[in-house]
Structures are given as structure tokens and as C-alpha cells.
Write a protein that holds these residues in place. Sequence first.
Motif, short mmCIF file in Angstrom:
data_model
loop_
_atom_site.label_atom_id
_atom_site.label_comp_id
_atom_site.label_asym_id
_atom_site.label_seq_id
_atom_site.Cartn_x
_atom_site.Cartn_y
_atom_site.Cartn_z
N VAL A 159 4.79 -4.34 4.26
CA VAL A 159 3.19 -5.10 3.84
C VAL A 159 2.25 -4.47 3.47
CG1 VAL A 159 1.87 -6.52 5.19
CG2 VAL A 159 4.23 -6.94 5.65
N ILE A 160 1.36 -4.47 2.31
CA ILE A 160 0.46 -3.99 1.93
C ILE A 160 -0.99 -4.39 2.76
CG2 ILE A 160 -0.92 -3.92 -0.15
CD1 ILE A 160 1.73 -1.95 -0.55
N GLY A 161 -2.04 -3.74 2.87
CA GLY A 161 -2.94 -4.27 4.00
C GLY A 161 -2.68 -4.29 5.44
N SER A 199 -3.23 0.79 1.69
CA SER A 199 -3.43 0.66 2.79
C SER A 199 -1.77 -0.24 3.73
CB SER A 199 -4.51 0.26 4.69
OG SER A 199 -4.01 -0.04 5.58
N LYS A 200 -0.46 0.49 4.27
CA LYS A 200 0.39 -0.54 4.25
C LYS A 200 0.75 -0.38 5.83
CE LYS A 200 1.83 2.02 0.66
NZ LYS A 200 1.70 3.74 0.60
#
Lengths: 246, 189, 466
Positions: free
Chosen positions: B175-177, B165-166
Motif C-alpha cells: 500500500v502506497i501512502g 511512504s509505503k
Amino acid sequence: MKVALFVPCYIDQFYPQVAVATLQLLQKLGVAAHFPAQQTCCGQPLANSGCEREALPIYRHFVETFSDYDYVVAPSGSCVYHVRKHFDKLDQTAEVQHVRAAAYDLIDFITNVLGVTELPGAFPHKVGLHLSCHGQRGLHQANESEMTPVRDGQLRRLLASLDGLELTELTRNDECCGFGGTFCVSEAGISARMGQDRVADHVRNGTQVLTGSDMSCLMHLEGIVRRANMPIKVMHAAEILNGLTP
Amino acid sequence: MSTSSRDRILAATQANKPAETLLPTVPDFGGEATPERFTAVLTSIGGTVVWLDGLAQLGPTLQQIFPDARNTASPLFPAAIPVDALTPNDILADIDLAVLTCEIGVAENGAIWLPEANMLHRALPTITQHLVLVLDHRRIVATMHQAYAQLPSMGGYGKFVAGPSKTADIEQSLVIGAHGARSLVVLLY
Amino acid sequence: MNHAIRADKFLLDADRTTWHDETLWFVREKRDRAVYAVPEFQELRELASQIKDHTLSRLDLYLQEFEAAALANGVHVHWAADAAEHNAIILEIVRQQGATRVVKSKSMLTEECHLNPYLIKHGIEVVDTDLGERIIQFRDEAPSHIVLPAIHLKKEDVGDTFHTHLGTEKGESDPQRLTEAARQHLRAKFLAGQVAISGVNFAVAETGAVVVCTNEGNADLGVNLAKVHIAAMGIEKLIPRLSDLGVFTRLLARSATGQPVTTYTSHFTKPAPGREMHIVIVDNGRTQQLGRPDFRASLKCIRCGACMNTCPVYRRSGGHSYDFTVPGPIGAILSPNIDMKKHSSLPFASTLCGSCTDVCPVKIDIHTQLYKWRQVLGEADEIPASKKWSMKFMGRLLASPKAFALSGQFARKALRLLPHGLTHANAFNAWAVARELPEPPKQSFREWYQQQPQQIQQPAQPKVTA
């Protein structure tokens, strides 16, 4: 081959030297172009303002003026694009169809009708090429960054053939300059900002002479260069190809 | 209210539509269907690909990558949290690692088809903190065209998952997560 | 207030304008790299265009096919003629559940229908769960871009907003930490959500499924944790076949952000056992646009936002300068269909450079439609009267060679004789805000040409017309 020179209204009045260079360049290439004195304008300023109906008499006058020629050549891709694309509003008589097909931007004419892709001469300067949208995206005279990373085009090749000429590699190769016809006054703020950004790209990348094949964009960019007293000379490509020095 | 709106919309659509044009046939376009390409693309979008030397290596490999995982959910080994379609949200919320099998990998974009039947619960693949998908490398295809051509009946729900998810909604900074799984590991065998 | 006035406000902050322009140009460049890497990309655009053209040409039939398939899947299908009906249908579904907490993933349609204020007015808590949407919801602003709703904000702005609403540390502006704060905040909302509303990227006629594309996973989380899923879609979201998604999923994310595909491409076909799924099919002006031959192609739009990222005007004026749910070039051809008077300046907020048309993944002739809307507006007297009159005057002048030559002489003389301060006064001459006028030459080209020897003037005998 009967060739007429179409000199857009603002070139006739403000940049006669560009029309002279166009005429002389064609002469050097063996084309004796004629300037029909009754010509006025292609009607684009009206149509782009939403007044296509008011432009129709201008369209008709344009067709009457040029229907007897094999080619109508202009140092402005935008006017040519307008004739080709938007004269569809007229009844498509044989004359109208002929004039629409016969209209050529100068550089397109040199490249595709005359088959010339290299010219003699020298121009030992760093030259920044402004790609005008209607010539590039409308008349397909140059590759588009929307499609391919390869920067290629008719005028780029002609300029590169001159001795000593070095082309500026711009950060944004083909972003609009913001002239946009009446846009330049109805959205003056955005128009100016776009022009300033375009000129800044040239300055940053070392352009000494800014050129292009459409005088309308160059008029706008020259206005910005002169207002800011930038060390850049603006010349139409016909002047450079005709051997003029900056 | 809806019935009359339905009829009015359909009538207006019929009256205003243009003359019928042809539906084109979409060619296959070929393309590179290799694990190398799949790995390169998935890595470039934030995923991780690990080769499994056979499914027997699943346990040790997971132990190595996620040594701290406690609340695991998976149909592939005796996981800590049993999950099915009726598992309540508050239990799902505590899962830190879900390990699921998936069906098709797409080399051109790193997307992996995950059908509902493989999810235990529809929310599991996104609510878990970390997601591991197990993929047979022979199921890698070149493009989305080939992937859709191979999809069996869609079932009730299914999705292509391509990486963790990004978001880039703040100043275009990646931004990852964002809301879903913070990481995606694909175990190829 | 017109676009130019709102744009001038945006331009006042020159540094922010630069930043906005460069940030979106960066997205455009990412898109370019993704496009160059797919050799058949132009072919895919053509296929997508043809599929959408075909769908519009049978839209009534595909809508019925879709409805029948969705009903067979156990999905409730609703039809809304306009925004008011759309909102009423959704409120009714929420009320039937006795629900008060709604989570919503991104849907430009619900923005267009102003669903949030409507639900809130009726006592429902609505939480936008896309990060960008949540940011602007906190700030009570409209999205400024359809894919990047908070692109007009800098990370410091977001930091201030989160400090106020989420209690993050004052001055915190690190995107990673701000995103983590939103993740924690929204997790609680997802877990508590009773009804989840999503938009629809594609609706597949043959299967009755709706496809939703996100990077954050917020649609999947919201829908799969709530008891009820409501998917809101415009009638133009249809595609005929499941296999058509091969074309559209290859185009959408590459055009939008330069990603090879969105992180999640989710296919919602049937509700999970014991849960409900509703689809609301909305017109709200779309069938009217379908009936405008010059403008119906705008309904092919898949909402990728590429035309915004590439538009040199949008990048320098910001999405709010358009004052319409969908900004940028595509918004400028959609908005006059909704309210011609209110949005009359938008088709003029363009240089007609054509870049929008060339990035459009479904090949909508956007710049041509901008030109054509100008004509419609001109005919409807929705352009400033002064412009209309001066154009009428010019029309007569330019159709007459004699008058034209005389007026040119006059203008050049005037420019040469009048003082610079007068010819460049901003109040009279918008050109001069940032530009010098050309230096008027003594002679026009036609005057020069008249003085040349005859052989240059008459090289070719004009054809004798019969």
C-alpha cells in the motif's frame, strides 16, 4: 586406491538394496569397495540431540574402522557432513584428520574423485530430484537458491546424462524435506508437514520417480508417499545410476 | 545509576570481547550511474521521475502535475505556506505539497539524499501529502558506497528517501501512502 | 510448554499454515531476486561480516568513541545494564518533560524490555506507530516477526480489529482502506506526541549518529514532530564508520523484503534547536553473549528477518511458537543466553538445513550455533531425561559392532512380525503420525555382504599399520 563403503545404520537395516546398488555402481566405475564389517554409525543422531559427549566413542570407533582406507564412501551426504564437520571434537590425530578428509558422499566421490559427470544407460521417466541440505549446503554438491537462480549440481548432471530421463522442475528447488534426524520425532508435526509439502511439489510438477543421494530424507519422504498412497516411486540415486528400473 | 552501569557495561565488554580483527577496506564496486538506471529503479519502487527542461520550467511542470495543490511549501518559489524550523505542527499538518532540492541520487536503489538544510522543517518531507524533490542529474551516483563517499558533513539530520511512504504490513499487500508522503516525484534537470 | 507443542497448535489450521508458509516464501523469493541482481552481493556479505566482527573485537572502544561524539553533538547518553534500568531511564525522561503522550516507532529492544506495559502502568499513553505494531498493540499480542510484526494475521483479522478500535466498517478488509484508516488515526497521534521513541538500526561510532530505517516514515514523523527523541539501542548496533553504511544499507532491505533500500534511511545526529535527543545504550545480556565464543557472532545480527522468511520450520509454526521477542532461527540462538531453561526447546526447532546461515547478510553461522546450543543444553541437563538416557544407551550400542548387528536384526524382525496397528500407534511412535515405517527387508546389507563371494568382500588388502 583403497575404498571403504560406509553403510549408515538405517540403510544397512532397512534399505540394503541401496548399499548393494552403491557397491555395484562403484564396481562398474572400476572401484572395488570393501565393507568393513565392524562399522556401525557416524554418531550424528546422538550429537544432533545434544549428546555429543555420548557420541565420542562412536566417533572413535568410526575412525578406527576406516583409518586404513584412502576413501570412505557413503550413500548419504548427511553422515559424511557429520564426519567432516563435527569430528572436530576428537583429538585431531593424523588418523582423525585423514578419515575426516577421506569421507565422501557417493555422488561427490563419483564426480570429484573419479571425475565422472556422465553415465551410460537409460531411465525414461520423469524424475524429481530431492536436494538434501547437508549434501547441498554442507558439502556444496549443488547450487543453492540462496545464492543463484542457476539450478546446477553433481547429481543433476549425472541424472541428466541418462537417456530419456526428464527432470522435474520443482516450484521450490531446494527446500528442506523436514527429516532433520531426531527432529522427525521430536517435532513430528512440523516434520510431517514439511515432508507433505515437499511431496506435493513433486506431485504438482509431475514427478514419477523421486530420488536423491541421501537415503535419510528419502526414508522420510517415502513414508509420506506410502501413507498417502501417492503414485510416486522413491528410489536412491545409486539405484537409478546402477541401471535399476522402477 | 547510569554511571555505574556505564562502567560495568564497558568493563564487561572489554573483558568478554574476542581478539581484535581487521576492519576491511570497502571497495567502490563501480556500477551504472545513469539517469536511465535511476529512473527505472525509482519507478519500480513507486516513485515518478520527470525531466525538467531547466529550472525555469519548475512552475509550469508543478502546475501540470499538481493542478490542485493549494497549501504548498518550498524555498524554490513563492509558496503558499511559509515554513521554517519553528513552524508549529498544526500548520505543517495542512501542507499538501512540498518542493525541495536534494543532493545525490543513487542509481542502484532510487534513493535520494535530503539534508536538513534543504528541508525547511525536519518534519516537512514526511508530513506533506506529496513530495517533490529537484535533482541535478549530474549528481547521480551508482551505489550507496559512492553516495556516502560524497556526503559532506552530516549536519544534524538527513535522510535518504526512496519513493513514497509505503507499507505491506497487512498480508504483504503493498500500500502506497502509509504515514509519510503519498507520492514522490523527482524532477531531474 | 515446548516449541513442538505450540507448533502443533499452529498446524491445526492447515489452510492458514499453507497461507503463512506461502506468504513468507513470497518474501524469500523477493529477497532472492534482489540478491541475484547485485553481482557483488556475496562480497558485501563478507564485508559486512568482517566489519561486524571487527566492531565486536573493539566494542568497548567504539562505545566510548560513539558516546563522546554523541555528547559533542548535544545528545544525552544513558547506559542501561538491563531491561528494568532501560525502562526506568525512559520513564524518567518522559516525566521530566511532564509528558503523557509517547509515540513509538519499531524497536525490538523496547519489546524485549517490555517497555510498553511499564509506561502504561505509570500512566503514560504509548502508541506504536508502525502499522503492523499498531495492529498487534490493539490486539494485545506480541509481534510474530521482527520486520513483519503482524504477519500471522489475515486482512480479515485486521479488519475486525480496526472495526473495534477505529470504527471502520464491519467486514472491511481491503488493505488500502485499512491502511488509510490507520494513517488518519495515527496522524492525530503524531501531531500530539510529546516524546518520540525510536529503535536504532545502526549507530555510527565516528559521528555519534543513529540511523533508523523505515518504509512507512513513522520514525521521521514521530521524532520530528515531538519535542524529545529517545533512541534505544543495544550495544551491538555500532558500526565504526559512516562509510560502512554503504555496505549495510545495500544488504538490509534486500535481505529483509527484497526492496533495493528502505524508503527512509534517516540519520539522526543532533537534536533540532530547542529540542532534545537522548540515546539509551542497553546491555541486557549482550555482554554475556559476547563472552560466549561459540555464540558471540549472534551479536552481528542486523535484524533483517531473512532467516525467518527462509526457515521452513518458522514458516509452518509461526512466530508465536517461539515464545521469545525475536523468533525464528536467530531467536533460537539468542534466547538460551537469556533463559536456558525456558527456551531449551528452541535450538531443537530446526532441521539444521542451513538455509538461515546462507541468507544471513552478516554471515552468522546460525545453524552451527543451533547445533552447539544443543550440546550446551545436553550438558546442562536441559533436554528431556528420556532422550538423554536413550542416547546414552545408543552410544554404547553403536560403539559395539556385535551389539549393533544383533539389535538391528531384532528391530527388523519385530517390525515384520508385529501388527501394523502396534508399530504405527501414534502414542508409541511419533514417526507414524504421518509416515509409514520402511518395509523391513529379510536381510540386512551386512548379512547379504557376508554371503557374497570372497573376491567382492576383500578386493583390497588393508594397509598394515606400523
